[in-house]
Each structure stands twice: as C-alpha cells, then as structure tokens.
Design a protein around this motif. Structure first.
Motif, PDB file in Angstrom:
ATOM      1  N   ILE A  16     -31.055  21.127  -2.689  1.00  0.00           N
ATOM      2  CA  ILE A  16     -31.769  21.682  -3.845  1.00  0.00           C
ATOM      3  C   ILE A  16     -32.695  20.627  -4.439  1.00  0.00           C
ATOM      4  CG2 ILE A  16     -31.460  22.554  -6.196  1.00  0.00           C
ATOM      5  CD1 ILE A  16     -28.797  23.818  -5.118  1.00  0.00           C
ATOM      6  N   VAL A  17     -32.170  19.416  -4.592  1.00  0.00           N
ATOM      7  CA  VAL A  17     -32.992  18.353  -5.172  1.00  0.00           C
ATOM      8  C   VAL A  17     -34.136  17.996  -4.231  1.00  0.00           C
ATOM      9  CG1 VAL A  17     -32.980  16.003  -6.075  1.00  0.00           C
ATOM     10  CG2 VAL A  17     -31.031  17.480  -6.471  1.00  0.00           C
ATOM     11  N   TRP A  18     -33.889  18.048  -2.940  1.00  0.00           N
ATOM     12  CA  TRP A  18     -34.944  17.739  -1.966  1.00  0.00           C
ATOM     13  C   TRP A  18     -36.091  18.750  -2.088  1.00  0.00           C
ATOM     14  CZ3 TRP A  18     -36.895  13.921   0.522  1.00  0.00           C
ATOM     15  CH2 TRP A  18     -37.714  14.104   1.638  1.00  0.00           C
ATOM     16  N   LYS A  19     -35.706  20.018  -2.270  1.00  0.00           N
ATOM     17  CA  LYS A  19     -36.724  21.064  -2.462  1.00  0.00           C
ATOM     18  C   LYS A  19     -37.621  20.686  -3.644  1.00  0.00           C
ATOM     19  CE  LYS A  19     -38.644  25.176  -2.280  1.00  0.00           C
ATOM     20  NZ  LYS A  19     -39.767  25.218  -1.374  1.00  0.00           N
ATOM     21  N   HIS A  20     -36.963  20.242  -4.706  1.00  0.00           N
ATOM     22  CA  HIS A  20     -37.673  19.803  -5.898  1.00  0.00           C
ATOM     23  C   HIS A  20     -38.569  18.611  -5.569  1.00  0.00           C
ATOM     24  CE1 HIS A  20     -38.077  20.190 -10.143  1.00  0.00           C
ATOM     25  NE2 HIS A  20     -37.663  18.976 -10.415  1.00  0.00           N
ATOM     26  N   PHE A  21     -38.020  17.701  -4.766  1.00  0.00           N
ATOM     27  CA  PHE A  21     -38.697  16.443  -4.458  1.00  0.00           C
ATOM     28  C   PHE A  21     -39.974  16.687  -3.659  1.00  0.00           C
ATOM     29  CE2 PHE A  21     -39.340  12.493  -2.074  1.00  0.00           C
ATOM     30  CZ  PHE A  21     -39.193  11.560  -3.070  1.00  0.00           C
ATOM     31  N   VAL A  22     -39.955  17.683  -2.780  1.00  0.00           N
ATOM     32  CA  VAL A  22     -41.122  17.890  -1.919  1.00  0.00           C
ATOM     33  C   VAL A  22     -42.107  18.899  -2.499  1.00  0.00           C
ATOM     34  CG1 VAL A  22     -39.893  17.252   0.162  1.00  0.00           C
ATOM     35  CG2 VAL A  22     -39.970  19.644  -0.510  1.00  0.00           C
ATOM     36  N   THR A  23     -41.779  19.484  -3.657  1.00  0.00           N
ATOM     37  CA  THR A  23     -42.686  20.441  -4.273  1.00  0.00           C
ATOM     38  C   THR A  23     -43.422  19.749  -5.414  1.00  0.00           C
ATOM     39  OG1 THR A  23     -40.931  22.029  -3.860  1.00  0.00           O
ATOM     40  CG2 THR A  23     -42.818  22.798  -5.136  1.00  0.00           C
ATOM     41  N   VAL A  24     -44.674  19.427  -5.177  1.00  0.00           N
ATOM     42  CA  VAL A  24     -45.446  18.712  -6.194  1.00  0.00           C
ATOM     43  C   VAL A  24     -45.911  19.721  -7.246  1.00  0.00           C
ATOM     44  CG1 VAL A  24     -47.406  17.214  -6.592  1.00  0.00           C
ATOM     45  CG2 VAL A  24     -46.241  17.175  -4.385  1.00  0.00           C
ATOM     46  N   PRO A  25     -45.663  19.463  -8.547  1.00  0.00           N
ATOM     47  CA  PRO A  25     -46.117  20.410  -9.565  1.00  0.00           C
ATOM     48  C   PRO A  25     -47.644  20.474  -9.607  1.00  0.00           C
ATOM     49  CG  PRO A  25     -45.182  18.435 -10.576  1.00  0.00           C
ATOM     50  CD  PRO A  25     -44.924  18.336  -9.116  1.00  0.00           C
ATOM     51  N   ASP A  26     -48.169  21.636 -10.005  1.00  0.00           N
ATOM     52  CA  ASP A  26     -49.621  21.841  -9.962  1.00  0.00           C
ATOM     53  C   ASP A  26     -50.367  20.921 -10.916  1.00  0.00           C
ATOM     54  OD1 ASP A  26     -49.281  23.774  -8.093  1.00  0.00           O
ATOM     55  OD2 ASP A  26     -49.098  25.395  -9.565  1.00  0.00           O
ATOM     56  N   ASP A  27     -49.708  20.550 -12.033  1.00  0.00           N
ATOM     57  CA  ASP A  27     -50.427  19.758 -13.026  1.00  0.00           C
ATOM     58  C   ASP A  27     -50.313  18.255 -12.785  1.00  0.00           C
ATOM     59  OD1 ASP A  27     -47.747  19.724 -13.518  1.00  0.00           O
ATOM     60  OD2 ASP A  27     -47.930  19.673 -15.701  1.00  0.00           O
ATOM     61  N   ALA A  28     -49.833  17.876 -11.606  1.00  0.00           N
ATOM     62  CA  ALA A  28     -49.663  16.444 -11.346  1.00  0.00           C
ATOM     63  C   ALA A  28     -51.024  15.777 -11.153  1.00  0.00           C
ATOM     64  CB  ALA A  28     -48.812  16.236 -10.100  1.00  0.00           C
ATOM     65  N   ALA A  29     -51.212  14.626 -11.799  1.00  0.00           N
ATOM     66  CA  ALA A  29     -52.426  13.843 -11.597  1.00  0.00           C
ATOM     67  C   ALA A  29     -52.316  13.135 -10.247  1.00  0.00           C
ATOM     68  CB  ALA A  29     -52.564  12.813 -12.709  1.00  0.00           C
ATOM     69  N   THR A  30     -53.457  12.888  -9.614  1.00  0.00           N
ATOM     70  CA  THR A  30     -53.434  12.244  -8.303  1.00  0.00           C
ATOM     71  C   THR A  30     -53.792  10.768  -8.441  1.00  0.00           C
ATOM     72  OG1 THR A  30     -54.180  14.312  -7.351  1.00  0.00           O
ATOM     73  CG2 THR A  30     -54.350  12.357  -5.976  1.00  0.00           C
ATOM     74  N   VAL A  31     -53.011   9.939  -7.781  1.00  0.00           N
ATOM     75  CA  VAL A  31     -53.322   8.508  -7.735  1.00  0.00           C
ATOM     76  C   VAL A  31     -53.176   8.062  -6.292  1.00  0.00           C
ATOM     77  CG1 VAL A  31     -52.568   6.212  -8.403  1.00  0.00           C
ATOM     78  CG2 VAL A  31     -52.539   8.043 -10.069  1.00  0.00           C
ATOM     79  N   GLU A  32     -54.138   7.323  -5.807  1.00  0.00           N
ATOM     80  CA  GLU A  32     -54.026   6.861  -4.437  1.00  0.00           C
ATOM     81  C   GLU A  32     -53.507   5.428  -4.410  1.00  0.00           C
ATOM     82  OE1 GLU A  32     -56.883   7.349  -0.764  1.00  0.00           O
ATOM     83  OE2 GLU A  32     -57.384   5.549  -1.880  1.00  0.00           O
ATOM     84  N   VAL A  33     -52.521   5.211  -3.524  1.00  0.00           N
ATOM     85  CA  VAL A  33     -52.035   3.853  -3.284  1.00  0.00           C
ATOM     86  C   VAL A  33     -52.611   3.415  -1.958  1.00  0.00           C
ATOM     87  CG1 VAL A  33     -50.014   2.401  -2.948  1.00  0.00           C
ATOM     88  CG2 VAL A  33     -49.895   4.343  -4.498  1.00  0.00           C
ATOM     89  N   PHE A  34     -53.152   2.227  -1.932  1.00  0.00           N
ATOM     90  CA  PHE A  34     -53.841   1.736  -0.751  1.00  0.00           C
ATOM     91  C   PHE A  34     -53.213   0.390  -0.393  1.00  0.00           C
ATOM     92  CE2 PHE A  34     -57.181  -0.681   1.301  1.00  0.00           C
ATOM     93  CZ  PHE A  34     -57.764   0.228   2.163  1.00  0.00           C
ATOM     94  N   ALA A  35     -52.580   0.335   0.783  1.00  0.00           N
ATOM     95  CA  ALA A  35     -51.843  -0.879   1.133  1.00  0.00           C
ATOM     96  C   ALA A  35     -52.494  -1.591   2.286  1.00  0.00           C
ATOM     97  CB  ALA A  35     -50.405  -0.523   1.508  1.00  0.00           C
ATOM     98  N   GLN A  36     -52.473  -2.900   2.226  1.00  0.00           N
ATOM     99  CA  GLN A  36     -52.850  -3.694   3.385  1.00  0.00           C
ATOM    100  C   GLN A  36     -51.979  -4.936   3.376  1.00  0.00           C
ATOM    101  OE1 GLN A  36     -56.946  -4.540   2.733  1.00  0.00           O
ATOM    102  NE2 GLN A  36     -56.582  -5.594   0.835  1.00  0.00           N
ATOM    103  N   GLN A  37     -51.981  -5.655   4.498  1.00  0.00           N
ATOM    104  CA  GLN A  37     -51.148  -6.853   4.580  1.00  0.00           C
ATOM    105  C   GLN A  37     -51.720  -7.904   3.626  1.00  0.00           C
ATOM    106  OE1 GLN A  37     -51.457  -7.558   8.778  1.00  0.00           O
ATOM    107  NE2 GLN A  37     -49.427  -6.743   9.202  1.00  0.00           N
ATOM    108  N   TRP A  38     -51.145  -8.330   2.540  1.00  0.00           N
ATOM    109  CA  TRP A  38     -49.924  -7.919   1.958  1.00  0.00           C
ATOM    110  C   TRP A  38     -50.159  -7.728   0.472  1.00  0.00           C
ATOM    111  CZ3 TRP A  38     -49.986 -11.534   6.010  1.00  0.00           C
ATOM    112  CH2 TRP A  38     -49.306 -11.118   7.186  1.00  0.00           C
ATOM    113  N   SER A  39     -50.909  -6.685   0.157  1.00  0.00           N
ATOM    114  CA  SER A  39     -51.191  -6.427  -1.260  1.00  0.00           C
ATOM    115  C   SER A  39     -51.377  -4.939  -1.490  1.00  0.00           C
ATOM    116  CB  SER A  39     -52.446  -7.184  -1.689  1.00  0.00           C
ATOM    117  OG  SER A  39     -53.566  -6.611  -1.052  1.00  0.00           O
ATOM    118  N   TRP A  40     -51.317  -4.571  -2.743  1.00  0.00           N
ATOM    119  CA  TRP A  40     -51.455  -3.164  -3.127  1.00  0.00           C
ATOM    120  C   TRP A  40     -52.750  -2.965  -3.911  1.00  0.00           C
ATOM    121  CZ3 TRP A  40     -47.679  -0.150  -1.187  1.00  0.00           C
ATOM    122  CH2 TRP A  40     -46.446  -0.733  -0.902  1.00  0.00           C
TER     123      TRP A  40
END
Lengths: 269, 588, 227
Positions: free
Chosen positions: A102-126
């Motif tokens: 049940i919690v996993w279902k919740h975890f994989v369902t992104v709410p519609d009002d969620a703001a988007t942020v991109e994380v961009f990784a490279q060796q070795w910084s964010w």
C-alpha cells in the motif's frame, strides 16, 4: 548448558541492544512516516519470531539434551502441525507485505501538484535545475554539454531559457510542498539519498528516474551518494536547505537562469 | 511405527546402474595431481577455496581497520574499493560456491548415493583445473598495473569500465571478467557431473526419496547454478566486449570528466537484470547445500529422524524454483519500472514461507530428540540463530518500501553477511567437524574446536548484529570514510571500532581452525569407520578413508531412507541405509 | 527478461513433472525394502540433455538482453548478408545427414555412417566458413562491430554459436575416429551428435528470428494482447 545460556543471552542481548542503544534512524523530515511505520511493524513481527524461535530452541536443547539412557522419539512428520505453522507464517508475511505494498503504491504515485526539481549528478558533485516562471523544465541532451552549458540544456528550447541552474551548490526547497525529484546522471550510476527523507533513487546515465516527497520541517540536510560511483564516492556530498516559502522565494530570485548563464559565459572570454 | 514390507527376497531386481569401475591411476602424476577421484578433487577444490578465502579474510581485516580506526589506518579510496570488491567476489563465488559444490559435492555425492565415482571423472578433473586457473587469473589482477578492479562485487557498468573506478581502464576489470568466465566454464563441467551422478549414478534401492537432504540440497543448488551462471556469463562477455572492443551493450551516451566517450545507446539496467538473474539464485546456490547439510547434522547428532522429510524436500525444490522470479528485489531503487516492485516484493516474501518451514522442521527435529552437543551440533545451532536472524532482516529488504531507506546502507551489508556469510560458514565448519573423520580417519581436536566455535559464534554475532543499526542510522555501504556527517551521533565511530576488534579476533581464530585441520590429520584421535553412528551410506564404506572406487567388489544395496534413528524395536539407535533389518539381506 | 523466463519456466515445469513421477510425494519411512528397478537411460544422454539446457539458457539470456536493448534508445534491425540463408541450408543439411548416419548405424551398417558423418562434417565446416564470409560482407558494407547495437549482437551471437558448433565438430571427429570398433558406442556417439546438431540448428533459427526483427513484431503483438 553453556549453549542454553548463550542462546538466551543472544535473545536478551539483542532485545536490550535494540531498546537501549543510541543508534537509531535520524528524525524524519519528510512525509514518509508510512515507511517508518511499516518498518516498525516489520521489527515487531520479526523480533517476536526471532525471540520465539531461538528461545524454543534453547528450551529443546536444555530439555532433550543427552543423558545416559535417553532415547529420541521416532516422529517422521505431523501434517496438522506443519500445515498450521505454514498458515501462521503466511499470515505473518501478509501482515508485513500488505502495508508495504500500500505504501509503495503511494510512493510511486506522484501527486499532480508536485513541483519538479531536477537533480543532476556527475563524478563527484550534485547540481540542480528548477523550472522558471513557465513551470516546465526544458529539454536537455548530454551531447550539448560544455563549459558554458554545464547541464547540457537545449538552447533552442524556449522552456529551457528560464530554467534556474544551481551548479554544485546547495539545493533549496520550500517546506510543506510536494516535490518530484527528476534524476539525471552524466557519467555513471549515482544514488540520491538523504537519510532524513527516507526516500532514495538511483541516477542512471541514459535515462531519467524520479521519486517524490514532501519536506515537513525546515533545516539543513546532507545528501549522500548511495551507489558506488568510483573513488570519490564517499565525498560526493551535498546539502538540501528546507526553508519557509518566503525565504525560499528570496533565494530563488538570487539564482541564475540558463539564459543569464549563457549570456555571462559568452560575454566572459 | 514403521511398517516394514516383508517381501520374499528370492527375486533380486536387476541392478539399476551397471557397475562401472573408475579409471585407475597409472602414475604418480595421475594419482596425486591430475587425479580423477572425486574425493581427491574435492580436497583440491576445498584447499584452493580456503586458500583464496584467506586472502579475502585478510582484505576484510584491512577494510575493517580503515572503518574502525580511520585516524590510525588510512588506505587510499582506490585501495579500499579494491579490498571490498575482491573480498566480496572471492567470498561469494570462489569460496562459498566452490567449497559447497566443488568440495562437499564432489566428496559426498558419490559416497552418499552409493556410486564408485562421478559419472564423468575426466570432465570432473578438468573442472577443478579450470577453477584453479580462474583463481590464478583473479590473483594475477593484484599484480597488474592499476591493481584489481574496485567496482564493487556487482561490477555495475558504466563505472566498472571507466577511469573513475580503480582498474576500470587498466587490466583489473578485464582479468576479473576473464576469471569469472573461466569459473563458469569450469563450474558447468563439474555441475554436469554432480547432476548426472545424482540422476544416474545411484546404487540399487537408492530412490530419490531415500537420498539424504545433503544430496537434495547440493543437487538442487547444482541445477540452479547450471541455469543461473549463464546469466553471469552473458553479462561478463558483453561487458568485456564493451571494455575491449568498444561495443555499447551496457554503455549509454556519457560524458566522463568533461570528455564525451565513444559509447552510446546502451542500458546499464540490462546488466543489472542479467547480474541479478544470476545473483539471486546464487544466494540459494550457497544456501541450499547448507540447508541440506545442516538437516543431516541435526538429525545425526540429535539421534532422531529429520522431522517432515517430505516437506523439507519440497521446500528445497520450491525455494529453488521461486528464486528465479525474485531477482529484481535487488533493484528496487535502480530506476526500473516502479510497478515491478509490487510483483517482486510479493514473490520475495512468498519465499519466506518454505524457508520458515525448514527452520521449524530443524527445531522440531530437536524436539524430543537425544541431543548430543558435539561440535557439528553446536555449529548447527549457531547456524539456526544466524540464519533466522539474517532471514528475518531479509523480510525488511524484500518488502519494497522498507527497502527504500535501507538499501545501499550498512543494514544490507549486515543482512547478507548474516544470512549468506555466517550461516553457510557455520554449516561449512559443522560439516568439516562432522566429515573430517571420514576424510582422514581421525577426529579434529575437540578443545581447539570448542574455542573455534565459541569465538566464531559469539564474535561474528557481535560483528554483524550491531551493524544493522549503523545502517538504520543512515551510514551508506561502500564508504571508504564517513568524514564529518552531521546526522550521525559521534558514538557510531565507537561502535565501528568495536566491530573491527571483533572482526580481528574472529578472523584470527580461523587461523587456529586451519591449524587444527593440519594438526589433527597427524595427531588426531583415531575415529573408526562410523564415529557418529550415522545411518547414511558414506559411513558404511569398507575402508576409512574410502579408497578409490569407494566400495568393495559389490556396490551397497539400499533398503531404507537415511533417517532411521531411534526406531522402536531396532537393536541400535540407528539403522544403516544398507541394513536390511528386519528382513534378510539380498543374496547377490 | 521475458525470453529467459519463457525458457526457464518450462524447464522448471518439466523438472517438477519428472520429480512427481519419481515419487517425491511418497513417505520413505514407510517403505523399507528394495523397490522395483526402473529402466535407465545412458548417463551420456542425460548429461547432454542437461548441457543443452544450459546452452539453451545461455542463448535465451542473450535473447533477453537483445530484446531489452531493443527497447532503449535508437534501434534499427540489421540487413543480413544473403549468404546466411545458404549457411542455414548447410546447417540443415548437416543435421539431416547426421540423422541418416544414425539410421544406418542402427541398421548395423558400417560404411554408411562414416560416409554420412563425413558429409555432415563438411556441411558444418561449410556453415562456419559461410558465417565468416557473412561477417566479412557485413564489415565491408560498413556494418562493423561497433557501428550499431544490432551489429554488435550479430557478431557476438553468431560468434558464440559458431564456437558451440566448433565444439560439436570436435566431438564428431572423436566419434568418427573411434567409430567402427563397437557398434553400440558408435550408435551412442552419433545419437548424441544428432541431438546436439538439431539443438544448435534450433538455436540458430531462433537467432535468425531475432536478427530479422521478427521478435520485435512478436513482442509488440504480445504487448498489444496484454494491454
């Protein structure tokens, strides 16, 4: 007899260690209290099973230890007992699995009002990217990546122009607003992990992964890489600052957009 | 009560297997080096596995020193990652897999099913020599420029073959992959032998359901390994192509240190699927022989039949089959499609049921038994404790959402060391104490054995039980240094130091165990043919140690299952499998 | 991973069926005495059967990797050099002649098996040379190993298949050199070769299906049915 004492002390010691030791998860700072709850249920069920099994074994060892004249019982099987144990085990497993799913279902369902942020990784910084006023992230391609375009954004995409770029610095997020973290890696596998948020996800070069959460308290939290990514793995850290909405907006205004970044880099040398 | 079919023994059924005599050694070399005797090959396999295992033990000391005393000991991150990688790979593949199947499999299968030898002795010999070659290639990687690979034992691309990882652009990763490919080829040769010998080499009367659980465990694990190792083979070959020939099977478009590489279009996730399609069955390839062996140890030393034999057999087969549909539970946070999580969490937790049944049956075998606290029994009890502990934490990690905060932390490290490190090792130790008298004709020294047992059991538990809580506190695995980490209490460093000390002590006592193995071969107390008064066939050989060909002129004839202990009315508290009691023996 | 599951699940099902026939439901503690003997197959047949299951699993896994790789990023099927069809025909021929050799060996014929095996071996060598030509042709046309993922898979899989064929040829050579002395051994040897060649033919046809892109369409149809 020493064995019996040892078995009992293993159980008692483990339980005491669990209850008394100072080592426990850091206080939660996201909406994933459900995950903690499922974990606690699992701790209870497995703890009871462990104690029961080991203590029962200790009893058997004590009660049926070899003494002169003792004979074992010939007892090939007991259908009812085995079926009963199977059913009880299945129930116990279901009691852990059901809340988990049940919690996993919740975890994989992104709410519609969620703001988007991109994380961009490279060796070795964010690094990070946030959509501008249009609320959309522009497209990106690693082939466009160079020193003036550190995240490889598409310069001809109008949605990309106002994207806010935070290169190798702290990520700021407003408290109480759900956020969808979109994850992109330039070189190898990484994993975005903030212990207080409970959630984590791999960053895979060549594809975009995601997870979501809602920060629930303000403060500074450390980002760790949780997927062995080379010799700098252990120093690949970053920080997330969770702020009140007003502080967050103030920070956001001070950041460079993609268009500004391109201007300054082309004007520079 | 047992019902004994009282059949007239006038008609002798024809032999199920034609009696073949194994090839005889003609020279010193073919007797002692290129031996085709499965018992000798078993010792070669075990000796090599233990030798390379010692290397892995030392590596674990080095990395524990770094974790426990970062102020005193400081290896470079390169060295640290090479230690963990080689430690993991050696322990899982080159020690555990090799010793259970190549060691115990070779020694016990022919003896326990009543065969003279493996069905293809030459191929069996070849299997060992290829294994040795694989080990040598692996060892060679320590001495090439750049050293061995430091990609972690999972060897995930793209990092495994890139310059940010030790050995990635040097020879380290190439030798690792070649060594694995060799290992798999060698194993397949041995595995064919183990499977066919169980299927075709059983003596008269040895039906499948009369086989000891040891054989069931080794047999099922062999079949699983034969189907699972090809996945590692495929992954290794394709990764080797990517590394050497510039293909892009697993390599996406990527920019490394500002430099765009030639690769493009591949998917690292495909490697992970292939790797874990091997990797998960691998856990059971190690665990099932341990399950089988421990069942026999408990039964013999509690003087009682194994409780629920049929259920035990079905559980072994069921676990073996199910383990092929759970692999992606290692990939919950890998970025694969999130809906896979539902399926794989369910299948994973279903496996807990047959596994739990096995645990219940071991303990119910102790119930109303006549428990002799011999060393094999002590190690079996220790196995149950560590296995139950490690198995239960598996329920945390298998349950997809609980795995999210715990994956890639020290909790995982503690879990798999408990369940597939310690638990199988306890069985290996128990099994060595149990069968050593058959192999050498002498008992292992009891006093050294007791010290070995107590230090190993208590010490290893003290290493890995607290480690779960370090992981829960949020310490990621594979960190060469924790550095300044604000969310952790300072006392974690103290706990790490404690674990390191325990690891040093437990490791040291293994050296004493090895000394005992060598010392007792000369000076141990003479054991006789059947010191444990066990019923299974390997204890009924005419000679101890069994000679080449195992049996005298006639193969043994099997009349009963392997667990007739404390049968009411029987003259002794065990009836050997080849004892026709109460009927008359068959006249050949 | 659908292809490998489609391979492994039937293997497991067959194993279960076999186990149940072997009496895994019986209660061994009630059955003391000597059971009836069951007829045995030769260990060699069983060994080869298991080995073929391993090889099958290997190629099924490559097939899985192929299909998974097809789903990510750009993918275009390969234009196979026409010579592969001639090669396929030679492999079929080799298989056929081995069957003929087996039939005549069963009749107790001496010269027939030797002739048929020689033809089969030559056809197989022809297949291998043809495969080399196919590689050359493909490379000349600009389809080198790293030019496209489909090409990488083609070289890798046809190469591994050829290695297995080479192993088979070695075994066939052994059978031919030992043949004649003992009719039973000869029949056994040829029988094993027949099974091996048939199996590798099936594998090759399966690989062709993959290379031609038919698997692509098949997977799409399956998906359409499922969703």
């Amino acid at each position: 007899m020493v064995v019996v004492v040892a078995l009992v002390s293993v159980v008692v010691g483990s339980v005491l260690f669990h209850l008394l030791s100072p080592w426990w998860w850091p206080p939660i700072a996201s909406n994933w209290g459900y995950i903690d709850a499922t974990l606690i249920i699992t701790f209870w069920i497995t703890g009871i099973v462990f104690a029961t099994v080991v203590l029962f074994m200790a009893y058997c060892v004590w009660r049926f230890r070899h003494r002169p004249g003792r004979t074992a019982e010939f007892d090939p099987e007991n259908r009812r007992l085995e079926t009963g144990l199977t059913v009880v085990t299945a129930l116990g497993v279901a009691a852990m699995l059901a809340p988990g799913l049940i919690v996993w279902k919740h975890f994989v369902t992104v709410p519609d009002d969620a703001a988007t942020v991109e994380v961009f990784a490279q060796q070795w910084s964010w690094s990070f990217r946030m959509p501008g006023a249009d609320g959309r992230l522009g497209t990106a391609d690693l082939r466009l990546l160079d020193s003036g375009n550190p995240l490889g954004l598409n310069p001809y995409d109008r949605f990309a122009q106002d994207d806010v770029i935070v290169e190798a610095a702290d990520l700021h997020l407003p408290v109480g607003r759900p956020v969808k973290m979109v994850l992109r890696s330039v070189d190898v596998l990484h994993d975005f992990y903030v212990p207080e948020f409970r959630a984590k996800m791999d960053l895979v070069p060549g594809m975009v992964t995601y997870f979501w959460f809602t920060p629930t308290r303000t403060g500074e939290f450390e980002i760790l890489c949780a997927e062995l990514c080379g010799i700098g793995h252990a120093v690949m850290r970053g920080y997330v600052q969770i702020q009140e909405e007003a502080d967050f907006q103030a920070w956001l205004q001070g950041q460079q957009t993609f268009a500004q970044l391109r201007e300054s880099s082309s004007a520079g040398p | 009560m047992v019902e004994v079919t009282d059949r007239p023994d006038t008609q002798v059924p024809p032999a199920e297997v034609p009696d073949v005599h194994p090839p005889h050694a003609h020279s010193w070399l073919s007797r002692w080096v290129f031996s085709q005797d499965a018992k000798y090959i078993a010792i070669q396999y075990s000796g090599t596995a233990i030798a390379i295992g010692l290397v892995a033990l030392v590596l674990s000391w080095l990395m524990r020193l770094q974790l426990g005393f970062p102020d005193l000991v400081s290896f470079s991150p390169e060295a640290y990652y090479q230690f963990i990688t080689m430690h993991g790979m050696i322990m899982v593949v080159y020690l555990l897999t090799a010793i259970f199947l190549g060691g115990f499999g070779n020694y016990l299968i022919p003896l326990m099913v009543g065969a003279r030898d493996m069905v293809f002795p030459f191929v069996n010999m070849l299997s060992y020599w290829i294994y040795l070659l694989a080990v040598l290639v692996l060892v060679a990687s320590f001495f090439v420029p750049g050293g061995p690979t430091g990609a972690g034992w999972t060897l995930y691309p793209p990092q495994a073959i890139l310059s940010g990882t030790p050995g990635g652009r040097d020879a380290g990763i190439i030798l690792m992959l070649l060594s694995l490919i060799l290992f798999i080829i060698g194993f397949t040769m041995g595995g064919l032998n183990y499977a066919v010998t169980v299927l075709q080499g059983r003596t008269r009367g040895m039906t499948l359901m009369r086989m000891p659980l040891t054989i069931w465990g080794i047999f099922t694990a062999t079949v699983m390994a034969l189907l699972a190792f090809p996945a590692l083979f495929v992954a290794c070959v394709m990764l080797l192509f990517d590394r050497l020939l510039g293909t892009s099977f697993f390599m996406p478009t990527l920019v490394e240190m500002g430099q765009r590489l030639e690769y493009g279009g591949g998917s690292p996730i495909v490697f992970q699927h292939l790797f874990w399609f091997f990797g998960h069955p691998e856990v059971y390839i190690v665990a099932l022989p341990a399950f089988g062996i421990v069942s026999d140890l408990i039964s013999v030393h509690a003087r009682k039949n194994i409780f629920g034999y049929r259920m035990m057999v079905w559980a072994i087969i069921g676990i073996g089959a199910l383990s092929f549909v759970v692999w992606a539970h290692h990939m919950y946070v890998s970025g694969m499609h999130p809906y896979f999580g539902f399926f794989f969490a369910t299948t994973t937790l279903i496996i807990a049921v047959p596994t739990a049944i096995k645990v219940y049956n071991w303990i119910l075998t102790l119930w109303r038994g006549d428990i002799h606290l011999t060393l094999p029994m002590l190690f079996s009890i220790a196995f149950i404790v560590t296995f139950v502990n490690g198995g239960l934490t598996g329920l945390f990690l298998g349950n997809v959402v609980v795995d999210v905060p715990l994956s890639d932390t020290m909790f995982v490290v503690a879990h798999f060391h408990m369940v597939m490190g310690l638990a199988p090792l306890m069985v290996i130790f128990g099994a060595i104490y149990h069968w050593y008298p058959k192999i050498t004709g002498r008992m292992l020294n009891h006093r050294m054995g007791l010290i070995h047992f107590w230090v190993t059991f208590v010490g290893a538990y003290a290493i890995f039980f607290p480690m779960h809580y370090i992981g829960l506190a949020g310490v990621p695995r594979r960190y060469s240094e924790l550095g300044d980490t604000p969310y952790l209490t300072a006392s974690v460093a103290g706990l790490n130091a404690f674990i390191t000390i325990a690891a040093l002590v437990v490791g040291a006592v293994q050296i004493m165990f090895l000394f005992n193995l060598l010392w007792s071969a000369r000076h141990g107390q003479r054991a006789g043919g059947n010191p444990w008064r066990a019923a299974s066939l390997e204890w009924q050989t005419p000679d101890t140690p069994p000679r080449h060909g195992n049996w005298s002129d006639e193969l043994p004839v099997v009349y009963r299952w392997a667990y007739d202990y404390s049968v009411p009315g029987a003259p002794e508290d065990f009836i050997a499998q080849n004892d026709p009691w109460p009927a008359r023996p068959v006249q050949p | 991973m659908s292809i490998v599951l489609a391979f492994v699940v039937p293997v497991i099902a067959v194993a279960f069926w076999w186990l149940i026939r072997q009496g895994v439901m019986s209660k061994p503690w009630l059955e003391t005495g000597l059971p009836e003997a069951v007829p045995v197959r030769s260990a060699e047949h069983v060994g080869l059967g298991i080995f073929l299951a391993v090889v099958g699993c290997l190629f099924a896994l490559f097939g899985s990797a192929f299909v998974m790789r097809m789903d990510v990023g750009t993918w275009s099927s390969l234009r196979l050099p026409p010579i592969v069809w001639a090669n396929t025909a030679q492999l079929v021929l080799a298989s056929l002649f081995l069957h003929l050799a087996f039939v005549s060996a069963k009749r107790g014929d001496r010269a027939g098996p030797r002739r048929d095996m020689t033809i089969a071996a030559l056809a197989t060598v022809g297949f291998l040379l043809g495969q080399l030509l196919a590689w050359r042709e493909l490379t000349m046309e600009g389809g080198g190993l790293t030019t496209s993922p489909a090409a990488s898979f083609f070289y890798l899989l046809s190469g591994l298949h050829a290695l297995h064929i080479l192993g088979g040829l070695a075994a066939l050579g052994l059978v031919m050199s030992r043949g004649g002395a003992d009719g039973g051994r000869l029949r056994l040897g040829i029988g094993l070769c027949v099974a091996y060649w048939d199996f590798l033919l099936v594998v090759w046809l399966g690989l062709l299906v993959l290379f031609l892109g038919w698997a692509n369409r098949f997977v799409e149809i399956c998906r359409g049915v499922l969703t």
